[in-house]
Design an enzyme around this catalytic site. Sequence first.
Site, short mmCIF file in Angstrom:
data_model
loop_
_atom_site.label_atom_id
_atom_site.label_comp_id
_atom_site.label_asym_id
_atom_site.label_seq_id
_atom_site.Cartn_x
_atom_site.Cartn_y
_atom_site.Cartn_z
N GLY A 15 0.78 -1.23 0.00
CA GLY A 15 0.00 0.00 0.00
C GLY A 15 0.81 1.28 0.00
N GLY A 17 2.24 2.66 -2.80
CA GLY A 17 2.25 3.31 -4.11
C GLY A 17 3.18 2.66 -5.10
N THR A 19 2.69 0.21 -7.21
CA THR A 19 2.12 -0.03 -8.54
C THR A 19 2.08 1.25 -9.36
OG1 THR A 19 0.80 -1.89 -7.75
CG2 THR A 19 0.06 -0.84 -9.77
N VAL A 20 1.77 2.37 -8.71
CA VAL A 20 1.78 3.65 -9.41
C VAL A 20 3.20 3.96 -9.89
CG1 VAL A 20 1.44 6.14 -9.17
CG2 VAL A 20 -0.22 4.54 -8.17
N LYS A 35 3.52 -8.53 -14.04
CA LYS A 35 3.19 -8.86 -12.65
C LYS A 35 3.09 -10.37 -12.57
CE LYS A 35 1.20 -7.90 -8.49
NZ LYS A 35 1.59 -6.91 -7.48
N SER A 39 -2.93 -11.37 -6.89
CA SER A 39 -3.93 -11.79 -5.92
C SER A 39 -5.05 -10.76 -5.89
CB SER A 39 -3.32 -11.90 -4.52
OG SER A 39 -2.27 -12.85 -4.51
N GLY A 103 6.73 -7.03 -7.88
CA GLY A 103 6.43 -8.03 -6.88
C GLY A 103 5.14 -7.72 -6.15
N ALA A 104 4.89 -8.42 -5.05
CA ALA A 104 3.67 -8.22 -4.26
C ALA A 104 4.06 -7.77 -2.86
CB ALA A 104 2.86 -9.51 -4.19
N LEU A 188 0.04 12.24 -6.01
CA LEU A 188 -0.52 13.06 -7.08
C LEU A 188 -2.04 13.14 -6.97
CD1 LEU A 188 1.62 11.62 -10.02
CD2 LEU A 188 2.01 13.74 -8.76
#
Length: 219
Positions: A15, A17, A19-20, A35, A39, A103-104, A188
């Site tokens: 959580g 950021g 992925t952004v 990816k 999940s 990664g995750a 952002l």
Amino acid sequence: MTAQPTIVVTGTDTGIGKTVFAAGLTALLDGVYWKPVQSGIDEETDSEIVTRLAGLAPERMLPEAWRLKEPLSPHRAAELDGVEIDTDALALPVAARPLVVEGAGGLMVPVNRRTLYIDVFARWAAPVVLCARTGLGTINHTLLSIEALRARSVPLLGVAFIGDEMADTQRTIAEMGNVRVLGRLPRLDPLTPETLAEAMRTSFNAADFLEAQFLQAKP
């Protein structure tokens, strides 16, 4: 074909950021995104978020090796789906452009009951960018993550901070972790492909990431 860099994007936690940032990096490098394990597929997936924010054509989005229904740690989500992730089968794809692999969560997220993500990264031996938030607690989490990567001889390209400017925190991590700071991606609002692309161009240097090809272990 000229060798292209592979860059693994991981985080100090979930959580933050990541992925952004991965979307912004893929666009900055005009690259390809992968990816390996997703999940939680009932809502917008990470691949779909990256496709939207990076403006990627379909062929620049590699399909996940595993798609799991529940938004849980991959090992548990796989168990609930009645499968086990075969980490030996998770091999890095060969791409004609720079490859960004996400990664995750953090490094110690279990892929199955025997293997952590950091173990997969060690086998891949591809350079890692460690995403770290700038808020309270990040010094501890980031320094522990740096230590864990080095203990497994995983090449560390540098740290990418995400969040508001915290000059002393960022300096402390850089100095005590003896690590390169690649830049800082601010939060952002609004978050759009245009605002993300501009923030990445302003805050990061693409050449720093393209150096990853020189850190990759040779077969």
